[in-house]
Every structure is written in structure tokens, then in C-alpha cells.
Design an enzyme around this catalytic site. Sequence first.
Site, mmCIF file in Angstrom:
data_model
loop_
_atom_site.group_PDB
_atom_site.id
_atom_site.type_symbol
_atom_site.label_atom_id
_atom_site.label_comp_id
_atom_site.label_asym_id
_atom_site.label_seq_id
_atom_site.Cartn_x
_atom_site.Cartn_y
_atom_site.Cartn_z
ATOM 1 N N ILE A 272 0.844 -1.206 0.000
ATOM 2 C CA ILE A 272 0.000 0.000 0.000
ATOM 3 C C ILE A 272 0.874 1.248 0.000
ATOM 4 C CG2 ILE A 272 -1.606 1.343 1.418
ATOM 5 C CD1 ILE A 272 -2.844 -1.359 2.288
ATOM 6 N N LEU B 233 2.290 1.780 -3.526
ATOM 7 C CA LEU B 233 1.304 2.169 -4.535
ATOM 8 C C LEU B 233 0.775 3.578 -4.303
ATOM 9 C CD1 LEU B 233 -0.771 -1.136 -4.832
ATOM 10 C CD2 LEU B 233 0.868 -0.230 -6.490
ATOM 11 N N GLU B 234 0.625 3.975 -3.041
ATOM 12 C CA GLU B 234 0.031 5.278 -2.748
ATOM 13 C C GLU B 234 0.983 6.437 -3.034
ATOM 14 O OE1 GLU B 234 -2.979 6.085 -2.091
ATOM 15 O OE2 GLU B 234 -3.874 4.131 -1.689
ATOM 16 N N THR B 235 2.226 6.333 -2.573
ATOM 17 C CA THR B 235 3.125 7.501 -2.684
ATOM 18 C C THR B 235 4.572 7.149 -3.008
ATOM 19 O OG1 THR B 235 3.704 7.497 -0.330
ATOM 20 C CG2 THR B 235 1.744 8.773 -0.965
ATOM 21 N N TRP C 82 -10.046 -0.169 1.732
ATOM 22 C CA TRP C 82 -8.976 0.795 1.487
ATOM 23 C C TRP C 82 -9.235 1.535 0.175
ATOM 24 C CZ3 TRP C 82 -5.082 2.669 4.397
ATOM 25 C CH2 TRP C 82 -4.165 3.500 3.740
#
Length: 265
Positions: A118, A121-123, A244
Site C-alpha cells: 500500500i 502504490l500510494e506515494t 482501502w
Amino acid sequence: MSAVVIGAVVTTSQPPALAAPCGTGSFQTWLDDFKAEAAAKGISQAAIASGLNGVTLDQSVLARDHSQKVFTQTFEEFSGRMVPPRMTRGANMLKQYGSVLSRVEQTYGVPGEVVVAIWGLETDFGVNIGKFPTLRSLATLAYDCRRSDMFKAELMDALRIIERGDIAPADLRGAWAGEIGQTQFMPSSYIKYAVDFDNNGRRDLLRSPADVLASTANFLKSYGWQAGKGWEPGSANFKVLQEWNKSEVYAKTIGYFATQLAKAP
């Protein structure tokens, strides 16, 4: 409908006296009304002033919000674009934060591979958290009538983040729609799930990887993550991944990335 019924409908549909109606009058007038509403809900004048004084409307945020496109990439397209470039760094992060991730799993039951997937992938593991002033973005979206109630609530929670001392207003920057931190929490999720895992007295999802990883795991646990179970599509844990991100493609990509990380040497 009788005149009495019509009158009752009109009367009961009026907003509360302190509510700030979206899109009417100037932005500054709306903001002043919102400040009064925030004070009425118990937020301190210090937090309101430091968070909202000088905030202006951001037309670029409105343009982005009104031009959002439906997510149409397939799992193969999205995962193929997102996962391979992040594998090496993800494997390194698993090692670098191994002791923290071990404590995170002991506390919340969520494997490090899932949390790191996560994060990546997010930042890109905290590299690209966004540069939009969060309070300005949220105030702009709350003033606009498209999703006003949702963003007013998020703006209230952003003020609460300031009030409890987690992040200074000047440091509250992130994505254009108000997401904050290295795994992109909306302020409401920040208030509910952020934890002070490094024990420095603040829940800092901008700068503390320990807080970021633990808070992300806490979010998943709060939605029913089952320790020791897999996360394949159709499983209970896959449904948690969809809490999420509602996109099945995104949730499958988290799971795929986590599985690849678990196999990394």
C-alpha cells in the site's frame, strides 16, 4: 399537498442557523460561516485561526474535481505499470523497516508485505505525498456544491488534526482532494486510525514511517483484517482491501504486490 404540509416541508428543510450553505455568496462569506460552525462544534479559535485565516479558493482543485475520469484500466494494465518499478525498493523497505513491521504485525495482525505494498502504490514509499495545501483544497471542495457535506466534515477533521498537535497547518500538504501523508489518509481516517507508533507524542503520517505503517495496519484491522489469513480475491481480507480502495483492480494490485514481496529474496 396542503399549505400546512408545504409549510412544514419548507420549515424543516432549512439549514441550521450556523450551517455554511455551499456555493452561495462569496467564498470568504462562506468561510466565515464555516468558522462559526466549527467553533460551535467545539473546535478552538486558535485551531480555526491558524488553519483557515488567509485560505482562498483554488480553481485548479475545482477543475480537477470536475474533470475526474472513470478508472478504466484492467488489472493487467494497472499492476503491470505499478508493481515492477516498485519491487526492488519495496523489498528493501521490508528489510529496512523489518523490526517495525514485525511489531506492526504483532499488534494489528497485518503482514508487512501488505502494508508496504500500500505504501508503495500510494506515494512511492513517501516520495510523492502531494503538494496541495490540504486546508485550501478541502475548503474549496466544501464550498463547491458537488460533495459539500462530505468535504465540510473532512475540513472539520483537518482542524481537529491541527488542534491535537499532530501536524502544523503550514505542513498540511497532500493530494488535491485532501488526502494526507505517506499512505494518503483522508482527515476523517487520520482522526480515527492514526497511531503514535514511535511514541513521540504525535501521530505524524507525513514524516514518521513507523506511524505510517502502524496506522495503515490499524485501518485494515479496524475493517476486519483476519490475522494469518490470505488476501486472494473472494476472501474476507480481500474485502478489507476494498475498504482501502473500492476499485477491485486496485485491491487486486495491492494483493498481487504483497504476494510478490512475500516471495522476494
